[in-house]
Design an enzyme around this catalytic site. Structure first.
Site, PDB file in Angstrom:
ATOM      1  N   ASP A 338     -20.781 -16.247 -13.197  1.00 23.64           N
ATOM      2  CA  ASP A 338     -21.915 -15.389 -12.894  1.00 23.64           C
ATOM      3  C   ASP A 338     -22.118 -15.308 -11.375  1.00 23.64           C
ATOM      4  O   ASP A 338     -22.082 -16.327 -10.678  1.00 23.64           O
ATOM      5  CB  ASP A 338     -23.165 -15.966 -13.566  1.00 23.64           C
ATOM      6  CG  ASP A 338     -24.392 -15.127 -13.352  1.00 23.64           C
ATOM      7  OD1 ASP A 338     -24.392 -13.968 -13.799  1.00 23.64           O
ATOM      8  OD2 ASP A 338     -25.355 -15.633 -12.737  1.00 23.64           O
ATOM      9  N   GLU A 375     -17.636 -12.331 -11.761  1.00 24.20           N
ATOM     10  CA  GLU A 375     -18.567 -11.234 -11.533  1.00 24.20           C
ATOM     11  C   GLU A 375     -18.626 -11.108 -10.015  1.00 24.20           C
ATOM     12  O   GLU A 375     -19.325 -11.881  -9.344  1.00 24.20           O
ATOM     13  CB  GLU A 375     -19.943 -11.533 -12.125  1.00 24.20           C
ATOM     14  CG  GLU A 375     -20.910 -10.383 -11.974  1.00 24.20           C
ATOM     15  CD  GLU A 375     -22.303 -10.702 -12.494  1.00 24.20           C
ATOM     16  OE1 GLU A 375     -22.938  -9.803 -13.081  1.00 24.20           O
ATOM     17  OE2 GLU A 375     -22.773 -11.839 -12.322  1.00 24.20           O
TER      18      GLU A 375
END
Length: 684
Positions: A338, A375
């Site tokens: 993330d 990401e």
């Protein structure tokens, strides 16, 4: 019962079980004193015994350590770290707060109160307790990671709790929303055809980490114990049993041929900013674990109040040790990182060309068999297509945005959409990576579901309690003529067609496709594009939709099989690359074969896939225009006629057909309805 203590050792960090007892070790550079507290398994409020560590005997360099005889698996414990409480110079030491061991393999949250951790005073009785866990005690029965190549992977982003929490799941009440509940639904995943699940965060998080006490942290992007599986997804109250339930789930998924990828959060924690709770890192060594500016305020590249100082030597070790643990002891197959761009920042927050932690993850031999997916952005930098290394794959956010815009009819998108379909060589080609390192998706947890993408022009996040200010404002969505639910049959038909259009391009693009949980049955969040705090039916998988939307479920299943069985989508080199096996070629066109229309006003695209080593060609025609058009098609080869296997404008079961059942196409053209996709094959 009274335990006897010895000096102990600085390594390994955390709680390590031996036959005679347990060694405890924790890092704290500027602590003046450290205490280890043990708790009874039945009474979590009062310490059973407190050990004050003597720096002359229980400290080696910056590591405090103690060996406690007779302590074994299941023992509850916590740390208290004493030192200066001076936020103005970056210190948050508070000996009144019981702290989670950063290396805790399990925690107990029975008495936890977040407000007690936020405000002054002793919170020992109301704090999270760490749990001693022994390694190597689980029977994996020969389980091994599956090592599916990206080229043969279909990823399904899934929320462990939301997958079975709805009463319609048919799962026993005690198992709904748990690791064991997910096991019961593995046959559904197998029938769908996916072979990798990407689990939204399962590192222990704080469910109370939300701005409104009436809401719940549902997504879990606020970790507080990075090694511990989230207790809220366990059906047992036994913290060690929760670990084994997670392992049971992994083992069962592997037996079904399904990989387990974890969405891991190493960019921030649930301790928030200066007004956040003191749970662990903040009072252990705030200036090491978090990025601070020149005024000792928290740098906030995550948008959540703090940013983990990932390239500090101690934090790098924590991250590497954590990843290795999830691979070695929990048998996961990979990780999605993330806000991974935060990991490319140095200790002052500056982006650097060769971030140590990213290269250490890439080059770690323990992690060599795993998928690592970035990401590739944070709140201030966007690194898509520029992420470091040779091993990293990337969530292709440009694929999502550009395919959405093309299919809803935005101008100037045709050539851009062609690049996305071809694994985005404009973004990733210079990295010389396998094109399947582009993780293609049209929806994910963050944003509209696919059903809502074609049903709403605007977000409807009123239930989040922030006056609809939260969530993305620009979703590139189109409601097809009415906002939200409608009885208008024309709008309904248009929406169904658009759902199938998105799925068709996703599964017939080069790259690794990722589906969002429930898109295959048109799961809706009623226009909420930021359901992070909605642990209720708004977010959960409604299993009644499996029957209600069985037509789109069938369509998705058939598309997945087409992707997995078609060699063009297993290539490990870009189409048109001289390195491609046998020379796979993708020839783009428009309504005229081999003549693409890249003009600003174009809304049509076609592409032909061919390879001398394969027995057939595939021809895809996309009409994103609002009127019907006639597309010219290539001449059949070798006397074999074209067959139509997909037409998103017709109803099930004729919308997608097997090669054997597909109708033959006569003539040199095909009528393609407005806003629809038609796919042909020849050479059968």
């Amino acid at each position: 019962m009274s335990y006897h203590a010895q000096t102990g050792r600085s390594a390994p960090l955390g709680a390590t079980v031996y036959p005679e007892g347990t060694n405890f070790s924790i890092f704290s550079k500027y602590a003046s004193a450290v205490e280890l507290l043990l708790f009874d398994a039945k009474d979590h409020s009062t310490p059973l015994q407190i050990f004050r560590l003597d720096p002359d005997n229980h400290k080696t360099f910056y590591y405090w350590h103690i060996f406690v005889e007779g302590v074994h698996e299941g023992q509850l414990y916590g740390w208290k770290i004493y030192g200066p409480y001076a936020p103005e110079i970056g210190y948050y030491f508070d000996g009144n707060k019981l702290l989670i061991d950063p290396y805790a393999r399990a925690v107990v949250m029975d008495t936890y109160e977040r407000e007690a951790a936020r405000h002054p005073g002793d919170n020992t009785a109301k704090a999270i307790k760490s749990v001693v866990v022994a390694n190597g005690s689980y029977d994996w029965e020969g389980d091994r990671p599956l090592n599916h190549p990206y080229s043969h992977s279909i990823i399904y982003e899934l929320h462990v709790g939301g997958f079975t929490k709805h009463e319609s799941s048919g799962v026993d009440d005690k198992l709904r929303g748990t690791y064991r509940g997910l096991i019961e639904k593995i046959p559904y995943l197998q029938a769908l055809g996916i072979n990798s699940v990407e689990l939204m965060p399962v590192q222990q998080f704080d469910p109370a980490d939300v701005p409104d006490s009436n809401l719940t942290n549902y997504w879990g992007y606020s970790p507080i114990a990075l090694f511990a599986p989230h207790t809220g997804y366990a059906s047992t109250d036994d913290p060690v049993g929760a670990i084994n339930e997670f392992r049971d789930m992994v083992k069962a998924l592997h037996r079904a041929g399904i990989e387990v990828i974890l969405d891991v959060v190493f960019n921030h924690t649930g301790e928030g900013g200066a007004d956040g709770p003191i749970l662990s890192f903040k009072s252990i060594e705030n200036r090491a674990y978090y990025m601070l500016d020149e005024h000792y305020h928290y740098r906030n590249y995550s948008g959540t109040g703090n940013t983990l100082n990932a390239n500090h030597s101690v934090v790098r070790r924590l991250i590497r040790d954590c990843l290795r643990y999830w691979v070695d002891e929990m048998h996961v197959d990979g990780f999605r990182f993330d806000l991974a761009s935060i990991l490319s920042r140095d200790e002052a927050g500056r982006p650097v060309q060769n971030p140590p932690i990213l290269w250490e993850i890439e080059s770690d031999p323990v992690l060599a068999p795993t998928k690592i997916i970035a990401e590739a952005w944070d709140v201030q930098q966007y690194q898509l297509g520029n992420f470091v290394g040779d091993k990293w794959a990337e969530w292709n956010g440009a694929y999502r945005d550009d395919i959405r815009r093309f299919l809803k009819g935005d101008q100037g998108m045709t050539q851009i959409a062609a690049n996305r379909i071809n694994a985005s060589p404009d973004l990733f080609g210079k990295l010389l990576r396998d094109p399947n390192r582009s993780i293609n998706f049209v929806t994910c947890h963050d944003g509209f579901t696919l059903n809502d993408q074609v049903s709403y022009n605007q977000k409807h996040n009123w239930a989040n309690g922030e006056d609809n200010r939260d969530g993305h404002n620009d979703n590139h969505s189109w409601n097809c003529g009415a906002e939200g639910p409608t009885k208008d049959l024309v709008v309904q038909q248009r929406r169904m067609r658009q759902v199938k259009n998105h799925l068709t391009l996703l599964l017939l693009s080069q790259g690794t496709p990722m589906l969002l949980m429930g898109d295959e049955v048109r799961r809706t969040q009623r226009g909420n594009n930021n359901a992070y705090c909605q642990d209720n039916e708004l977010s959960w998988f409604d299993w009644g939709a499996v029957e209600e939307h069985k037509d789109i479920l069938r369509f998705t299943r058939e598309l997945i099989q087409l992707n997995l069985k078609t060699p063009y989508f297993q290539e490990q080199f870009y189409w048109n690359s001289p390195k491609a096996l046998g020379g796979s070629r993708c020839q783009f066109g428009g309504v005229r074969n081999n003549h693409p229309d890249w003009s600003h006003h174009s809304h049509t695209l076609s592409y032909t896939l061919k390879n001398r080593g394969y027995p057939y060609r595939m021809h895809v025609m996309v009409n994103a225009y609002w009127e019907h058009l006639n597309f010219q098609i290539p001449k059949p080869k070798g006397g074999q006629p074209w067959k139509r296997i997909i037409n998103t404008a017709v109803e099930s079961p004729n919308d997608i057909l097997s090669f054997e059942d597909a109708p033959v196409i006569r003539g040199g053209g095909v009528y393609v309805n407005a806003r629809s996709v038609v796919v042909l094959v020849d050479g059968q």
